[in-house]
Design an enzyme around this catalytic site. Structure first.
Site, short mmCIF file in Angstrom:
data_model
loop_
_atom_site.label_atom_id
_atom_site.label_comp_id
_atom_site.label_asym_id
_atom_site.label_seq_id
_atom_site.Cartn_x
_atom_site.Cartn_y
_atom_site.Cartn_z
N PHE A 200 0.83 -1.19 0.00
CA PHE A 200 0.00 0.00 0.00
C PHE A 200 0.87 1.24 0.00
O PHE A 200 2.05 1.22 0.36
CB PHE A 200 -0.93 0.01 1.21
CG PHE A 200 -0.22 0.03 2.54
CD1 PHE A 200 0.05 1.22 3.19
CD2 PHE A 200 0.19 -1.15 3.15
CE1 PHE A 200 0.70 1.25 4.41
CE2 PHE A 200 0.84 -1.14 4.38
CZ PHE A 200 1.11 0.06 5.01
N CYS A 201 0.28 2.36 -0.44
CA CYS A 201 0.95 3.67 -0.44
C CYS A 201 -0.11 4.74 -0.25
O CYS A 201 -1.27 4.43 0.02
CB CYS A 201 1.75 3.87 -1.71
SG CYS A 201 0.76 3.79 -3.23
N THR A 202 0.24 6.00 -0.40
CA THR A 202 -0.67 7.09 -0.06
C THR A 202 -1.90 7.12 -0.95
O THR A 202 -3.03 7.10 -0.49
CB THR A 202 0.06 8.44 -0.13
OG1 THR A 202 1.23 8.39 0.68
CG2 THR A 202 -0.85 9.56 0.35
N GLY A 204 -1.97 5.33 -4.25
CA GLY A 204 -2.04 4.20 -5.17
C GLY A 204 -1.00 4.18 -6.27
O GLY A 204 -0.68 3.12 -6.80
N ILE A 229 -4.04 4.64 0.81
CA ILE A 229 -4.47 4.89 2.18
C ILE A 229 -5.62 5.89 2.23
O ILE A 229 -6.58 5.73 2.98
CB ILE A 229 -3.28 5.42 3.01
CG1 ILE A 229 -2.15 4.40 3.05
CG2 ILE A 229 -3.72 5.78 4.43
CD1 ILE A 229 -0.81 4.99 3.46
#
Length: 327
Positions: A200-202, A204, A229
């Site tokens: 996952f990241c901020t 996508g 996120i």
């Protein structure tokens, strides 16, 4: 009812969450977009975007590379529509989508259109997120996936971002930039190509590349959080959330909490690191100049430049103006 995304745009601009002014009536529309697609003549596209944005009064940042486009711009709804009308005439961008939010004042100070080697920099040749990205997992199904003991959960963001908040049980690669991530994969992921990996990241976009990297290395069971996120915080109720802490964002909010309201941190103007209340109370913190993280690293010339900038911010405030670059 206003969405959580409405609230975090209000928080980012100092607008009270209980304001009776509908955001859609304020005249400022914010559009975020990205697309991985081969682009030709990006110099010509750069000039076209600049011209359109100048004509219709849009501000923000657009990144262009031969691999695609990534940007966030703000202005009137008509101005945004005009830019997208032009963009969608460009080969490969016919179906370019956008995520729209609203705010009372334009959150950007200027318009920048930059040419880059990558729209999100990983530094590995031959990766094609259009073909090789991992399986998207909707926020509503993310908890079920990462709660399985056999799933390896990896945070693809940088160390300072992870330190502000992450999912319970996630691995922190300890990277200082996204370019460091491939080396961490080589050293720590192991040779089991059938292991289940969730990343996952901020928002996508980094996971588009990180999952494509893993798929290219032969890992078969690779997943990533759709929309990142921020999408999870928007869709998953707090009482069912596995998220802990704040989420770092790349604008003047610095962080957002689970309600997507502005968080508790400020940003150091010198080193661009988020600062806690403890940092702000340190004797090495000087507003608009330095913080405990960079105080001992600033050269005399850099400190003098920052002090002059701080002085100009105060003078601009006294004139009732806003200095460019001040929060």
């Amino acid at each position: 009812m206003r969405s959580a995304s409405d609230h975090w745009f209000r928080a980012s601009l100092g607008v009270a969450n209980n304001s009776d002014i509908p955001l859609t009536d304020t005249g400022i529309q914010v559009a975020a977009f990205y697309k991985f697609v081969p682009l030709l003549n990006i110099e010509g596209l750069q000039a076209n975007i600049r011209q359109v944005c100048e004509t219709v009064g849009l501000l923000g940042t657009v990144l262009l590379a031969t691999e695609g486009i990534n940007g966030t711009i703000a202005g009137t709804a008509g101005g945004v529509d005009e830019l997208f009308r032009h963009l969608r005439q460009y080969p490969g961008l016919e179906n370019l989508g956008k995520k729209i939010s609203y705010c009372r004042r334009n959150p950007f100070y200027r318009m920048k259109v930059r040419l880059k080697k990558e729209i999100v920099t990983l530094g590995v040749q031959g990766i094609d997120p259009r073909q090789d990205a991992g399986q998207y997992i909707a926020p509503e199904h993310w908890n079920e996936l990462i709660s399985q003991p056999e799933v390896r959960l990896i945070d693809t963001r940088n160390d300072y971002e992870v330190g502000l908040g992450t999912f319970s049980g996630a691995e922190n690669p300890g990277t200082q930039s996204f370019r460091d991530f491939p080396a961490w994969v080589e050293d720590h992921l192991g040779g089991d190509k059938d292991q289940q990996i969730a990343m996952f990241c901020t928002g996508g976009i980094r996971c588009e590349k990180s999952t494509a990297l893993l798929k290219g290395l032969g890992y078969r069971n690779v997943y990533h959080l759709e929309g990142g996120i921020l999408n999870y915080l928007d869709k998953v109720p707090t009482d069912k959330s596995l998220w802990q802490g704040d989420c770092f964002v790349f604008d003047n909010r610095v962080t957002v909490d689970h309600e997507l309201a502005q968080g508790r941190f400020e940003l150091c103007p010198a080193c661009r690191m988020p600062l806690s209340e403890e940092d702000l109370n340190s004797p090495k913190y000087e507003k608009n100049v330095s913080c405990p993280l960079c105080f001992d690293r600033l050269t005399p010339a850099r400190r003098a430049s920052l002090k002059e900038r701080a002085r100009q911010i105060v003078l601009a405030a006294a004139r009732g103006e806003k200095h460019l670059g001040s929060r």
